[in-house]
Design a protein around this motif. Structure first.
Motif, PDB file in Angstrom:
ATOM      1  N   LEU A  79       1.405  -1.431  -0.212  1.00 51.47           N
ATOM      2  CA  LEU A  79       0.336  -0.440   0.160  1.00 51.47           C
ATOM      3  C   LEU A  79       0.549   1.480   0.058  1.00 51.47           C
ATOM      4  O   LEU A  79       1.980   1.537   0.503  1.00 51.47           O
ATOM      5  N   PRO A  80       0.539   2.240  -0.149  1.00 53.68           N
ATOM      6  CA  PRO A  80       1.202   3.951  -0.527  1.00 53.68           C
ATOM      7  C   PRO A  80       0.956   4.510   0.932  1.00 53.68           C
ATOM      8  O   PRO A  80       0.091   3.721   1.992  1.00 53.68           O
ATOM      9  N   GLY A  81       2.059   5.000   1.030  1.00 55.01           N
ATOM     10  CA  GLY A  81       1.690   5.723   2.897  1.00 55.01           C
ATOM     11  C   GLY A  81       0.782   5.347   3.660  1.00 55.01           C
ATOM     12  O   GLY A  81       0.766   5.273   4.263  1.00 55.01           O
ATOM     13  N   PRO A  82       0.139   6.454   3.270  1.00 52.99           N
ATOM     14  CA  PRO A  82      -1.146   6.668   3.957  1.00 52.99           C
ATOM     15  C   PRO A  82      -2.094   5.730   4.140  1.00 52.99           C
ATOM     16  O   PRO A  82      -2.637   5.395   5.451  1.00 52.99           O
ATOM     17  N   ALA A  83      -2.033   4.764   3.506  1.00 53.15           N
ATOM     18  CA  ALA A  83      -2.962   4.116   3.598  1.00 53.15           C
ATOM     19  C   ALA A  83      -1.745   2.578   4.572  1.00 53.15           C
ATOM     20  O   ALA A  83      -2.915   1.904   5.205  1.00 53.15           O
ATOM     21  N   GLN A  84      -1.215   2.546   4.471  1.00 53.47           N
ATOM     22  CA  GLN A  84      -0.458   1.785   5.395  1.00 53.47           C
ATOM     23  C   GLN A  84      -0.276   2.728   6.835  1.00 53.47           C
ATOM     24  O   GLN A  84      -0.699   1.333   7.503  1.00 53.47           O
ATOM     25  N   TYR A  85      -0.072   3.461   6.827  1.00 55.48           N
ATOM     26  CA  TYR A  85      -1.177   4.000   8.051  1.00 55.48           C
ATOM     27  C   TYR A  85      -2.045   3.987   8.114  1.00 55.48           C
ATOM     28  O   TYR A  85      -2.527   3.484   9.963  1.00 55.48           O
ATOM     29  N   ALA A  86      -3.329   3.763   7.888  1.00 62.76           N
ATOM     30  CA  ALA A  86      -4.015   3.530   7.973  1.00 62.76           C
ATOM     31  C   ALA A  86      -4.703   2.275   8.553  1.00 62.76           C
ATOM     32  O   ALA A  86      -5.439   2.164   9.822  1.00 62.76           O
ATOM     33  N   LEU A  87      -3.727   1.070   7.808  1.00 59.25           N
ATOM     34  CA  LEU A  87      -4.401  -0.109   8.262  1.00 59.25           C
ATOM     35  C   LEU A  87      -3.335  -0.232   9.761  1.00 59.25           C
ATOM     36  O   LEU A  87      -3.906  -1.369   9.819  1.00 59.25           O
ATOM     37  N   ARG A  88      -1.931   0.233  10.023  1.00 56.49           N
ATOM     38  CA  ARG A  88      -0.742  -0.104  10.695  1.00 56.49           C
ATOM     39  C   ARG A  88      -2.797   0.039  11.935  1.00 56.49           C
ATOM     40  O   ARG A  88      -1.850  -0.590  13.316  1.00 56.49           O
ATOM     41  N   TRP A  89      -3.094   1.612  12.171  1.00 60.91           N
ATOM     42  CA  TRP A  89      -3.705   1.946  13.382  1.00 60.91           C
ATOM     43  C   TRP A  89      -4.774   0.708  12.795  1.00 60.91           C
ATOM     44  O   TRP A  89      -5.492   0.467  14.000  1.00 60.91           O
ATOM     45  N   GLY A  90      -5.480   0.451  12.547  1.00 62.23           N
ATOM     46  CA  GLY A  90      -7.021  -0.304  12.410  1.00 62.23           C
ATOM     47  C   GLY A  90      -5.884  -2.095  12.871  1.00 62.23           C
ATOM     48  O   GLY A  90      -6.779  -2.141  13.795  1.00 62.23           O
ATOM     49  N   ILE A  91      -5.399  -2.388  12.211  1.00 58.84           N
ATOM     50  CA  ILE A  91      -4.237  -3.714  12.878  1.00 58.84           C
ATOM     51  C   ILE A  91      -3.764  -3.358  14.413  1.00 58.84           C
ATOM     52  O   ILE A  91      -4.595  -3.966  15.584  1.00 58.84           O
ATOM     53  N   LEU A  92      -3.403  -2.176  15.121  1.00 58.20           N
ATOM     54  CA  LEU A  92      -3.631  -2.109  16.529  1.00 58.20           C
ATOM     55  C   LEU A  92      -4.590  -1.638  16.992  1.00 58.20           C
ATOM     56  O   LEU A  92      -4.647  -2.371  18.548  1.00 58.20           O
ATOM     57  N   LEU A  93      -5.529  -1.141  16.864  1.00 56.36           N
ATOM     58  CA  LEU A  93      -7.273  -1.315  17.188  1.00 56.36           C
ATOM     59  C   LEU A  93      -7.364  -2.776  17.502  1.00 56.36           C
ATOM     60  O   LEU A  93      -7.853  -3.071  18.621  1.00 56.36           O
ATOM     61  N   LEU A  94      -7.625  -3.017  16.312  1.00 56.72           N
ATOM     62  CA  LEU A  94      -7.675  -4.834  16.925  1.00 56.72           C
ATOM     63  C   LEU A  94      -7.300  -5.663  17.472  1.00 56.72           C
ATOM     64  O   LEU A  94      -7.688  -6.306  18.691  1.00 56.72           O
ATOM     65  N   LEU A  95      -5.590  -5.320  17.596  1.00 52.81           N
ATOM     66  CA  LEU A  95      -4.592  -5.718  18.812  1.00 52.81           C
ATOM     67  C   LEU A  95      -5.547  -5.606  19.864  1.00 52.81           C
ATOM     68  O   LEU A  95      -5.273  -6.251  20.897  1.00 52.81           O
ATOM     69  N   PHE A  96      -4.814  -4.657  20.308  1.00 48.98           N
ATOM     70  CA  PHE A  96      -5.837  -3.977  20.994  1.00 48.98           C
ATOM     71  C   PHE A  96      -6.928  -4.718  22.186  1.00 48.98           C
ATOM     72  O   PHE A  96      -7.387  -4.744  23.019  1.00 48.98           O
ATOM     73  N   GLY A  97      -7.993  -4.947  21.294  1.00 48.41           N
ATOM     74  CA  GLY A  97      -8.812  -4.886  21.143  1.00 48.41           C
ATOM     75  C   GLY A  97      -9.352  -5.927  21.603  1.00 48.41           C
ATOM     76  O   GLY A  97      -9.432  -6.636  22.787  1.00 48.41           O
ATOM     77  N   PHE A  98      -9.084  -7.258  21.597  1.00 47.05           N
ATOM     78  CA  PHE A  98      -8.497  -9.049  21.084  1.00 47.05           C
ATOM     79  C   PHE A  98      -7.034  -9.367  22.126  1.00 47.05           C
ATOM     80  O   PHE A  98      -8.445  -9.744  23.215  1.00 47.05           O
ATOM     81  N   PHE A  99      -7.173  -8.262  22.714  1.00 45.93           N
ATOM     82  CA  PHE A  99      -5.860  -8.838  24.283  1.00 45.93           C
ATOM     83  C   PHE A  99      -6.134  -8.309  24.689  1.00 45.93           C
ATOM     84  O   PHE A  99      -6.145  -9.106  26.184  1.00 45.93           O
ATOM     85  N   ALA A 100      -7.209  -7.858  25.110  1.00 44.55           N
ATOM     86  CA  ALA A 100      -8.057  -7.135  25.905  1.00 44.55           C
ATOM     87  C   ALA A 100      -9.477  -8.017  26.071  1.00 44.55           C
ATOM     88  O   ALA A 100      -9.590  -8.057  27.593  1.00 44.55           O
TER      89      ALA A 100
END
Length: 164
Positions: A79-100
């Motif tokens: 993905l291009p830079g901004p899309a990578q950043y958005a995807l990483r945010w989504g992954i972080l939120l998903l991981l935080f939610g799953f871990f919690a």
């Protein structure tokens, strides 16, 4: 903050190493006892098993920091830079939610096993199952500490990561 993070990593790693040492001593002693005295320790297998369970969960946060868990990074990198950043945010939120969620599930499961005891040690199984919420809580802390770096570069190895 960096100093606190380094001490946190050092403490987590020290506990994992101590657990590995304990496991090696117990298993080694049990093997020696079987070989030399034809008698094994009745509790050695349980100690080794439960130590391994705890090590798995306590070490998972350290593995997360290094990007050592299974991951598919091709999609991010394509993905291009901004899309990578958005995807990483989504992954972080998903991981935080799953871990919690897993902390919550782990506490629930731990409480359900409170009356059960292990066969040899007569240890309340609650303490064995406590590894799950403890490990996922540590993963939340590790993820929170690496989140800014992950958002910027993903799990690419940087000079900073290589230096430790």
């Amino acid at each position: 903050m960096r100093r606190i993070e380094r001490y946190f990593i050092l403490l987590n790693g020290t506990v994992v190493i101590a657990g590995l040492a304990l496991m090696a001593v117990v298993v080694g002693w049990n093997v020696a006892a079987r070989y030399f005295w034809a008698h094994s320790l009745p509790w050695a297998d349980e100690v080794a098993r439960y130590t391994m369970i705890w090590l798995t969960f306590l070490g998972s946060g350290l593995a997360l920091r290094e990007g050592a868990h299974v991951a598919i990074s091709n999609a991010q990198e394509a993905l291009p830079g901004p899309a990578q950043y958005a995807l990483r945010w989504g992954i972080l939120l998903l991981l935080f939610g799953f871990f919690a969620f897993m902390v919550w599930v782990g506490i629930d499961y731990m409480n359900r096993m409170a009356i059960q005891k292990s066969a040899a040690l007569r240890l309340p199984m609650k303490w064995v199952y406590a590894a799950m919420p403890a490990g996922f809580a540590l993963m939340i802390l590790h993820l929170a500490l690496i989140a800014p770096r992950y958002l910027q570069a993903g799990f690419a190895v940087t000079d900073e990561a290589a230096r430790g």
